[in-house]
Design a protein around this motif. Structure first.
Motif, PDB file in Angstrom:
ATOM      1  N   LEU A 233      23.996  -7.482  -2.369  1.00 43.72           N
ATOM      2  CA  LEU A 233      24.741  -6.693  -1.394  1.00 43.72           C
ATOM      3  C   LEU A 233      25.547  -5.558  -2.005  1.00 43.72           C
ATOM      4  O   LEU A 233      25.993  -4.663  -1.289  1.00 43.72           O
ATOM      5  N   LEU A 236      24.393  -1.950  -1.277  1.00 46.07           N
ATOM      6  CA  LEU A 236      24.531  -1.714   0.155  1.00 46.07           C
ATOM      7  C   LEU A 236      25.986  -1.406   0.514  1.00 46.07           C
ATOM      8  O   LEU A 236      26.277  -0.439   1.230  1.00 46.07           O
ATOM      9  N   ALA A 240      27.742   2.001   1.895  1.00 45.73           N
ATOM     10  CA  ALA A 240      28.479   2.041   3.166  1.00 45.73           C
ATOM     11  C   ALA A 240      29.837   2.691   2.972  1.00 45.73           C
ATOM     12  O   ALA A 240      30.284   3.500   3.796  1.00 45.73           O
ATOM     13  N   VAL A 299      19.670  -9.231   3.208  1.00 45.80           N
ATOM     14  CA  VAL A 299      20.152  -7.850   3.048  1.00 45.80           C
ATOM     15  C   VAL A 299      20.006  -7.077   4.357  1.00 45.80           C
ATOM     16  O   VAL A 299      20.913  -6.333   4.756  1.00 45.80           O
ATOM     17  N   ASP A 300      18.893  -7.276   5.049  1.00 47.27           N
ATOM     18  CA  ASP A 300      18.682  -6.579   6.327  1.00 47.27           C
ATOM     19  C   ASP A 300      19.732  -6.982   7.353  1.00 47.27           C
ATOM     20  O   ASP A 300      20.326  -6.128   8.030  1.00 47.27           O
ATOM     21  N   SER A 303      23.336  -5.812   6.366  1.00 53.21           N
ATOM     22  CA  SER A 303      23.566  -4.373   6.504  1.00 53.21           C
ATOM     23  C   SER A 303      23.940  -4.029   7.936  1.00 53.21           C
ATOM     24  O   SER A 303      24.766  -3.147   8.181  1.00 53.21           O
ATOM     25  N   HIS A 304      23.344  -4.735   8.887  1.00 49.40           N
ATOM     26  CA  HIS A 304      23.681  -4.517  10.302  1.00 49.40           C
ATOM     27  C   HIS A 304      25.069  -5.068  10.618  1.00 49.40           C
ATOM     28  O   HIS A 304      25.914  -4.375  11.193  1.00 49.40           O
TER      29      HIS A 304
END
Length: 311
Positions: A233, A236, A240, A299-300, A303-304
């Motif tokens: 993470l 990511l 962000a 991870v998908d 991320s949301h």
């Protein structure tokens, strides 16, 4: 001027008196009986003759009826002398208490949802769990009720915990010892969006600008760890932060992961899993598997969910 000063004094006194009677919840994770926990509430001051104590029927992000009160029973109300007050259950989520202007304490028993035999529509990522000396998932809507008449007042939550257990949450403890954690929040709504998971800690932290990000994992077969997930993470989260101009709108965030042992059956439809976003945390209910099998999906999803820190 005298009138203004008098008004200020009265307002100050009112605020002080009001602040002295918050919701004071307590729960002892060491005192499980029949896979249930008792909750005690030292109540805020109620001025009306009757009052309704309630649990949420639905919470944001789930889009379905949960009826958390369905898992609550044996609710009793007491005055300052320990005398029982009259309580009538109105429906699955509400209890009417008579003599409420004398009310000082409520006690009741909570059954967890993960392995409940009660038919329900609660999503696993918003459910509760009581696994003695293993794992406790405290989604507050399933444990702690409220009075409509007094919602916007402070809340204190005291949790007695097993030895070496750690509270994974985005909340900051007001105090913490080896046996007890105390949390203080502005109101019951803040409590409801702050899940807490107690277990032997498997945690990692990532500093993302001004925000300290906690990654906490409960994986009974140890096939995946917080260290692995935090490594996945990191890029990511740093991306962000840069996208948001270098500063995040919170100083602490928590990724809380519960991985279900494939050998254990829970009360949810087969294959149901996922995550639920909160203001400064997200809770994940996923089937445990080898780490690399889970990497892309974690991870998908993360991320949301993380971007709900903004929305």
């Amino acid at each position: 001027m005298h009138k203004s000063l008098l008004t200020l004094v009265f307002c100050t006194i009112s605020i002080i008196l009001f602040a002295q009677t918050p919701y004071r919840y307590s729960v002892n994770l060491n005192a499980i009986k029949n896979d249930k926990l008792e909750v005690t509430l030292l109540t805020p001051t109620i001025k009306s003759e009757t009052v309704v104590y309630a649990f949420p029927k639905i919470i944001p992000g789930t889009y379905s009826i949960s009826d958390y009160g369905k898992f609550v029973d044996s609710l009793r109300a007491f005055d300052s002398k320990g005398k029982l007050l009259k309580v009538v259950r109105l429906n699955e989520n509400q209890w009417k208490i008579s003599g409420a202007n004398k009310l000082t304490k409520i006690t009741y028993v909570v059954d967890d949802i993960f392995d409940s035999a009660t038919k329900h529509s609660v999503y696993p990522m918003s459910a509760t769990n009581i696994e003695e000396q293993k794992n406790y998932v405290i989604h507050a809507p399933g444990f702690f009720g409220y009075f409509n008449e007094v919602r916007q007042i402070p809340v204190e939550l005291s949790v007695q915990k097993p030895q070496n257990f750690y509270a994974s949450t985005s909340l900051i403890t007001a105090s913490s010892t080896a046996s007890t954690d105390l949390f203080k929040v502005a109101n019951v709504d803040e409590l409801y969006v702050s899940p807490i998971m107690y277990t032997i800690p498997d945690t990692a932290t990532i500093q993302v600008g001004n925000c300290n990000v906690l990654v906490s994992v409960y994986a009974p077969n140890k096939q995946i760890s917080a260290k692995e997930i935090s490594g996945w993470l990191n890029d990511l989260l740093q991306g962000a932060k840069n996208y948001l101009g270098g500063k995040l709108p919170a100083d602490k965030y928590a990724f809380i992961f519960y991985f279900r042992d494939p050998k254990i059956n829970h009360s949810f439809p087969p294959g149901l899993a996922g995550a639920l976003e909160h203001t400064t945390s997200s809770f994940y209910y996923l089937l445990e598997a080898p780490a690399q099998q889970l990497r892309n999906s974690i991870v998908d999803i993360a991320s949301h969910e993380f971007f709900h820190i903004v929305t």
